[in-house]
Scaffold this active site. Structure first.
Site, PDB file in Angstrom:
ATOM      1  CB  ALA A 191      -1.531   5.668   1.840  1.00 54.33           C
ATOM      2  CG  ASN A 234      -7.427   3.865   8.087  1.00 57.55           C
ATOM      3  OD1 ASN A 234      -7.822   2.847   7.919  1.00 57.55           O
ATOM      4  ND2 ASN A 234      -6.000   4.491   8.130  1.00 57.55           N
ATOM      5  CD  GLU A 266      -4.877   5.849   0.210  1.00 54.70           C
ATOM      6  OE1 GLU A 266      -5.889   5.424   0.567  1.00 54.70           O
ATOM      7  OE2 GLU A 266      -4.027   5.167  -0.571  1.00 54.70           O
TER       8      GLU A 266
END
Length: 853
Positions: free
Chosen positions: A262, A265, A298
């Protein structure tokens, strides 16, 4: 072959220019994409007049400086850059260029996963989208407008908050504004006709955050576990680290074609679909746990990676080691701490210890690289996390929290180094970590030799550090680290439980006031990522009495290892180990933990202890021991299986998962008998299973012990799941890992299966990657396994260099192989290296391996 040139940490220089803001416009079409990139740039080094932007395969359409079109003598397009001459102190540069995402099989930059436009820019993918200062220490505010056909691409996403939407006839646009400065590697874009689920989260300060998970239409029902995990992670980060989310919206998109797990961003995480999509029929318990962990990882990057990022890529462990530690602690808090810790250490040993013992060994902060993609490694991530864990141990929970608070306060919005992190840890806690810094700069796994002497009521423990040479053959210094130990009396009572500091080549600690020599429990909780060497007469006792869950597991594993190694030397099976194993079957403890206690060491674990590896002898001894245990305790094993097989719950609570873990572990032990009776048990489990966990275990067992039932089960499984790529990954993996004869031929044939696609990394990993870890057939003494994988590396290298270099890792144990296998390996490695079009990714790995003697 592309130009081979190493990049060194010592050569780091601050950027000569700063990009203060960037406005991007993407006009997406099926045949191409036009990118318009308008940058407000400031010169920070007065003596530099030429702006050099990173650019790859640049098809330049227009170039404007402060509103004027540049003539061709005012700039130069080079192989890896765009150079603009005679720039002012402050200026605006507009670049218009054309790219072809539909042809991008490298899956870096902007590409298409099926019908979805998506990006992957870490570490250096952005330069293939548009010219830019593509380095992590250039942080800019981004405004992004995405334009596309509104029927084909109704969903248009980028970083930040949604600012504007426009209807443009048959096309439409969405503009996104990210108020937080970020480096280009965190830029993201997604466009597609996607399904989604939505939820919201209210932060501690009362802000409502919109949460969305996007996927291929029809998979929406498989996103709810990921959404639940996201909300749990957001709450945990507020409680444990005081970190709140900082945008109005948080989007996750699942795509099938993705090189990594993953990508964090800012505000738009793009995920390998394997770490988002799950339901009871298609995902195992391990898949659900993996999704929970990666979703959290993430999200945690929002602060440890995004708000505070790396100055340069040599600092990668700054964000990855810290964030892995954070996600491990999150998983431990939400599940079983004991089981989580053991699983973390198993992963470290299976992947990182092998890396540390190979020619590709490197510190968690590398000194140089040819391709940065090769350094997203277990060393940087998992060993990096162990380094953070040791800091946590040295500081204690309260001081560690003070130190992370200082780190966030001092460095928010900056690109920093590991030294900055260590400064915050020391400054807030008052703990001197200067001696600890070696963990960032030395490679290899330290060994600690322990000897004991008991005299006149005092136990003397002598610790001797053995530090491996680095890959250049240079000596390294002794480490500084915490070591958790305990002394246990003959009744099983703990007399002492404390953490000592190991800091010298040799040192002795004394413990007095003892009535008799106690049993030593050492490296409890795996307090340091080291290899312990000590006399092992205490193992059976510690398997029964050690209260520390990791230490008890370690004793069971070590006793099993020593038993298998003695069998490889021709000795009889150790009866004391068999008796101790029998005791484990009777204990009352957490079921998932008990399943781990009953595991025999992996082939990889056994291989790592050998000077020269011969897999045939490992397989033979391990299989004989497993069969002996199954035969000796068959009645008890069947009793445990029947007890927990009665429960057909698909629940994901700890009790249900524990029951599945234990029953499947005992079924695996019983399967070593290779009898029709056990095959019928596996067949019945396959047919009656209500979870994918039970189904794939049964299918795997049938594949390896009963050809008749295996053919039936495989056909049934294939027919049921052939349209589900994530499930077919499991199917390919089971066949690629098979111990049956003819496995290589089957793997080769499966490449022509309609469900297989060499351009999809998950499928390559599940078939070719798993076969390369099938020690029995990859290392076959006819050399065909090596030749097959080498052929695939050469072929895939032209499609996706990152995937090819990952496959090269299968050859990392070259230096430990017996002479026959080593010679066969060498032929194939040299053949790969001689390939004229070989990428620098694969070149870096293979050339290092071949340097090992």
């Amino acid at each position: 072959m592309s130009k081979i040139e190493a990049i060194h940490l010592r050569d780091y220089k601050k950027p000569a220019f700063q990009i203060e803001s960037v406005h991007l416009e993407f006009d997406l079409f099926e045949e191409y994409t036009v990118v318009t990139n308008s940058m407000q740039i400031k010169k920070v080094q007065d003596d530099v007049d030429t702006l050099v932007l990173n650019a790859e395969e640049l098809e330049l359409l227009e170039l404007w400086l402060d509103g004027s079109s540049l003539s061709t003598d005012a700039y130069a397009v080079k192989e890896e850059s765009l150079e603009v001459y005679n720039v002012a102190q402050n200026f605006t540069l507009k670049v218009v260029n054309k790219i072809y995402p539909q042809n991008n099989t490298e899956l870096e930059g902007l590409y298409k996963s099926g019908t979805i436009f998506c990006t992957q820019n870490e570490p250096e993918g952005f330069r293939s989208i548009t010219p830019y200062l593509d380095r992590p220490d250039v942080m800019s505010s981004f405004t992004t407008t995405v334009i596309a056909d509104k029927k084909r691409y109704p969903v248009l996403l980028s970083n930040g908050n949604k600012a504007q939407t426009q209807e443009l006839g048959e096309r439409h646009s969405v503009t996104w504004v990210d108020p937080h400065p970020k480096p280009s590697y965190l830029f993201a874009l997604v466009a597609g006709d996607l399904g989604s689920i939505s939820d919201e989260f209210t932060t501690l300060s009362g802000e409502k955050i919109e949460l969305n998970i996007y996927c291929d239409k029809g998979n929406e029902s498989k996103c709810f576990h990921a959404m639940k995990s996201l909300k749990e992670a957001m709450e945990w980060d507020e409680e444990k680290y005081g970190r709140e989310y900082d945008l109005e919206i948080y989007n996750i998109v699942a795509v099938d074609s993705f090189n990594m797990g993953a990508m964090e961003n800012k505000g738009l995480n793009i995920f390998n679909s394997a770490y988002v999509l799950a339901d009871e029929d298609s995902a195992t318990d391990a898949n659900f746990m993996g999704i929970q962990s990666v979703i959290a990882h993430e999200y945690f990057h929002n602060w440890t990676g995004n708000r505070i990022t790396c100055r340069d890529w040599f600092q990668l462990t700054l964000k990855e080691g810290l964030t892995v530690f954070r996600d491990q602690c999150f998983s431990a808090d939400l599940n079983s701490k004991e089981v989580q810790r053991i699983e973390d250490v198993k992963s470290l040993r299976e992947r990182q210890f092998i890396e540390d013992a190979s020619a590709t060994a490197h510190p968690i902060q590398p000194k140089s690289y040819i391709s940065m993609n090769n350094f997203y490694t277990a060393t940087v991530y998992e060993k990096g996390a162990e380094v953070i864990r040791m800091i946590h141990t040295l500081l204690g929970e309260e001081n560690y929290r003070k130190a992370t608070d200082l780190y966030f306060e001092k460095f928010d919005g900056q690109a920093v180094t590991t030294n900055d992190f260590l400064w915050a840890m020391s400054e807030a806690s008052g703990v001197d970590l200067s001696a600890f810094e070696l963990w960032y700069h030395q490679s290899g796994t330290p060994r600690l030799k322990i000897s004991e002497e008991f005299k006149d009521g005092t136990l003397y423990l002598t610790f001797v550090q053995e530090i491996p040479l680095n890959v250049d053959g240079e000596e390294q210094k002794p480490y500084f680290y915490p070591l958790k130990i305990a002394l246990i009396d003959k009744e099983g009572k703990e007399l002492l439980d404390e953490t000592i500091i190991i800091s010298k080549t040799s040192e002795t600690f004394s413990f007095d006031g003892l009535n008799a020599k106690p049993h030593l429990s050492v490296n409890r909780d795996f307090s340091a990522p080291i290899i312990i060497e000590k006399e092992s007469e205490d193992l059976a006792f510690l398997m029964k009495h050690d209260a520390n869950s990791f230490a008890r597991y370690e004793s069971a594993q070590t006793f099993a290892i020593e038993t298998i190694e003695s069998m490889m030397r021709g000795e009889a099976i150790n009866k004391n180990f068999v008796a101790a194993y029998g005791h484990l079957l009777e204990i009352d403890t957490d079921l998932s933990y008990k399943a781990l206690l009953l595991e025999l060491p992996t082939v990889s674990t056994l291989m790592q202890r050998m000077q020269k590896v011969d897999f045939d002898s490992i397989y033979d001894a391990k299989e004989r021991l497993a069969k002996h245990l199954a035969d000796s305790f068959k009645e008890k094993l069947q009793e445990l299986y029947n007890l927990f097989h009665e429960s057909k719950s698909a629940s994901l609570d700890a009790q249900a998962m524990g029951k599945r873990a234990l029953k499947n572990q005992v079924l695996r032990v019983l399967s070593s008998l290779e009898s029709k009776e056990i095959a019928l048990m596996a067949k019945s489990q396959y047919e009656e299973s209500v979870t994918m966990t039970d189904r794939v275990v049964a299918l795997d067992i049938l594949e390896n012990i009963d050809a008749e039932f295996e053919t039936y089960a495989q056909a049934d499984f294939y027919e049921k799941y052939k349209s589900q790529t994530l499930v077919m990954n499991k199917y390919f993996s089971i066949l690629a890992a098979s111990k049956r004869e003819g496995t290589l031929d089957r793997v080769m044939a499966l490449q022509n299966d309609s469900c297989y696609d060499e351009k999809v990394p998950n499928l390559v990993r599940s078939l070719i990657g798993v076969f390369a870890r099938n020690y029995k057939y990859f290392h076959s003494k006819d050399g065909y396994g090596y030749k097959f994988v080498a052929d695939k590396i050469i072929e895939i290298d032209t499609i996706n260099a990152q995937m090819a270099s990952a496959l090269c890792g299968a050859f990392k144990i070259y230096g430990k192989m017996n002479e026959q296998n080593k010679a066969l390996m060498k032929l194939e490695l040299e053949r790969i290296l001689s390939t004229q079009t070989l990428s620098k990714n694969s070149y870096e790995i293979v050339s290092k391996i071949l340097k090992e003697k």
